[in-house]
Design a protein around this motif. Structure first.
Motif, short mmCIF file in Angstrom:
data_model
loop_
_atom_site.label_atom_id
_atom_site.label_comp_id
_atom_site.label_asym_id
_atom_site.label_seq_id
_atom_site.Cartn_x
_atom_site.Cartn_y
_atom_site.Cartn_z
N ASP A 25 0.82 -1.22 0.00
CA ASP A 25 0.00 0.00 0.00
C ASP A 25 0.85 1.27 0.00
OD1 ASP A 25 0.98 -0.14 2.56
OD2 ASP A 25 -0.96 0.04 3.56
N PHE A 26 2.07 1.17 -0.51
CA PHE A 26 2.96 2.32 -0.63
C PHE A 26 3.57 2.32 -2.02
CE2 PHE A 26 4.92 -1.15 1.77
CZ PHE A 26 6.00 -1.50 0.96
N ASP A 27 4.10 3.48 -2.42
CA ASP A 27 4.69 3.61 -3.75
C ASP A 27 6.03 2.89 -3.81
OD1 ASP A 27 2.60 5.11 -4.72
OD2 ASP A 27 3.56 7.03 -4.26
N ILE A 28 6.29 2.26 -4.94
CA ILE A 28 7.56 1.58 -5.18
C ILE A 28 8.03 1.98 -6.57
CG2 ILE A 28 8.75 -0.64 -5.30
CD1 ILE A 28 6.30 -1.80 -3.72
N ASP A 29 9.22 2.51 -6.65
CA ASP A 29 9.79 2.89 -7.94
C ASP A 29 10.98 1.99 -8.26
OD1 ASP A 29 8.09 5.09 -8.39
OD2 ASP A 29 9.34 6.38 -7.14
N VAL A 30 11.14 1.71 -9.53
CA VAL A 30 12.31 0.96 -10.02
C VAL A 30 13.00 1.88 -11.00
CG1 VAL A 30 13.13 -1.12 -11.16
CG2 VAL A 30 11.03 -1.20 -9.82
N PHE A 31 14.32 2.01 -10.84
CA PHE A 31 15.00 2.86 -11.79
C PHE A 31 16.37 2.34 -12.18
CE2 PHE A 31 15.51 4.72 -7.60
CZ PHE A 31 16.84 5.09 -7.52
N TYR A 32 16.75 2.78 -13.38
CA TYR A 32 18.07 2.51 -13.93
C TYR A 32 18.46 3.78 -14.66
CZ TYR A 32 21.78 0.96 -16.92
OH TYR A 32 22.99 0.87 -17.55
N ASN A 33 19.61 4.35 -14.28
CA ASN A 33 20.04 5.65 -14.82
C ASN A 33 18.93 6.67 -14.63
OD1 ASN A 33 22.59 4.80 -15.42
ND2 ASN A 33 22.21 4.49 -17.58
N ARG A 34 18.44 7.27 -15.70
CA ARG A 34 17.42 8.31 -15.54
C ARG A 34 16.00 7.79 -15.78
NH1 ARG A 34 19.73 9.00 -20.54
NH2 ARG A 34 18.28 9.32 -22.24
N PHE A 35 15.85 6.52 -16.04
CA PHE A 35 14.53 5.93 -16.27
C PHE A 35 13.93 5.46 -14.96
CE2 PHE A 35 17.00 5.23 -20.16
CZ PHE A 35 16.21 5.92 -21.07
N ILE A 36 12.73 5.94 -14.67
CA ILE A 36 12.03 5.57 -13.44
C ILE A 36 10.66 5.04 -13.82
CG2 ILE A 36 11.12 6.34 -11.21
CD1 ILE A 36 13.13 8.68 -11.37
N VAL A 37 10.31 3.86 -13.28
CA VAL A 37 8.99 3.29 -13.55
C VAL A 37 8.35 2.84 -12.24
CG1 VAL A 37 9.60 2.52 -15.88
CG2 VAL A 37 9.83 0.94 -13.97
N ASP A 38 7.04 2.72 -12.28
CA ASP A 38 6.26 2.22 -11.16
C ASP A 38 6.46 0.70 -11.09
OD1 ASP A 38 4.32 1.41 -9.34
OD2 ASP A 38 2.72 2.58 -10.26
N ALA A 39 6.87 0.19 -9.95
CA ALA A 39 7.11 -1.25 -9.79
C ALA A 39 5.83 -2.06 -9.93
CB ALA A 39 7.76 -1.53 -8.45
N LYS A 40 4.68 -1.40 -9.86
CA LYS A 40 3.40 -2.11 -9.97
C LYS A 40 2.93 -2.19 -11.42
CE LYS A 40 2.34 -0.58 -5.33
NZ LYS A 40 1.43 0.11 -4.44
N SER A 41 3.76 -1.71 -12.35
CA SER A 41 3.43 -1.73 -13.78
C SER A 41 4.30 -2.77 -14.48
CB SER A 41 3.67 -0.35 -14.40
OG SER A 41 3.69 -0.44 -15.81
N ILE A 42 3.69 -3.85 -14.92
CA ILE A 42 4.47 -4.91 -15.57
C ILE A 42 5.09 -4.40 -16.87
CG2 ILE A 42 2.60 -6.03 -16.85
CD1 ILE A 42 3.93 -8.72 -15.73
N LEU A 43 4.36 -3.58 -17.62
CA LEU A 43 4.93 -3.02 -18.86
C LEU A 43 6.07 -2.06 -18.55
CD1 LEU A 43 1.74 -2.44 -21.04
CD2 LEU A 43 3.47 -4.20 -21.29
N GLY A 44 5.91 -1.30 -17.48
CA GLY A 44 6.98 -0.38 -17.08
C GLY A 44 8.26 -1.12 -16.72
N VAL A 45 8.14 -2.18 -15.94
CA VAL A 45 9.32 -2.94 -15.54
C VAL A 45 9.95 -3.62 -16.76
CG1 VAL A 45 10.18 -4.84 -14.10
CG2 VAL A 45 8.49 -3.24 -13.18
N PHE A 46 9.12 -4.16 -17.65
CA PHE A 46 9.66 -4.78 -18.87
C PHE A 46 10.36 -3.76 -19.77
CE2 PHE A 46 7.05 -8.78 -18.49
CZ PHE A 46 8.13 -9.65 -18.59
N SER A 47 9.99 -2.47 -19.64
CA SER A 47 10.61 -1.45 -20.50
C SER A 47 12.03 -1.13 -20.07
CB SER A 47 9.76 -0.17 -20.50
OG SER A 47 9.89 0.52 -19.27
N LEU A 48 12.42 -1.54 -18.86
CA LEU A 48 13.78 -1.30 -18.38
C LEU A 48 14.73 -2.35 -18.98
CD1 LEU A 48 12.95 -0.64 -14.64
CD2 LEU A 48 13.68 1.07 -16.32
#
Length: 75
Positions: A25-48
């Motif tokens: 129930d809290f925000d989780i971000d995943v990032f690499y270099n300057r790209f930041i995505v929502d960890a709850k987004s499967i498409l976002g994580v796959f885009s990394l």
């Protein structure tokens, strides 16, 4: 308090990671270099670039999510 962990995911790991993040129930971000995505987004994580070490940043504590992170954690 912000937490940061370094993880490494394979394409096969992404579903388990995202499913675990979605239960928090809290925000989780995943990032690499300057790209930041929502960890709850499967498409976002796959885009990394999954060949790289990713950083997970989150502000809450959830034992199940911590256990999932431990599986994918790198030194």
């Amino acid at each position: 308090m912000e937490h940061k962990r370094k993880i490494k995911l394979t394409p096969a790991d992404v579903h388990e990671f995202v499913t675990s993040a979605e239960k928090c129930d809290f925000d989780i971000d995943v990032f690499y270099n300057r790209f930041i995505v929502d960890a709850k987004s499967i498409l976002g994580v796959f885009s990394l670039d999954l060949n790289k070490t990713l950083t997970v940043q989150y502000a809450g504590i959830d034992p199940h999510f911590e256990a999932t992170l431990n599986k994918f954690c790198v030194a």
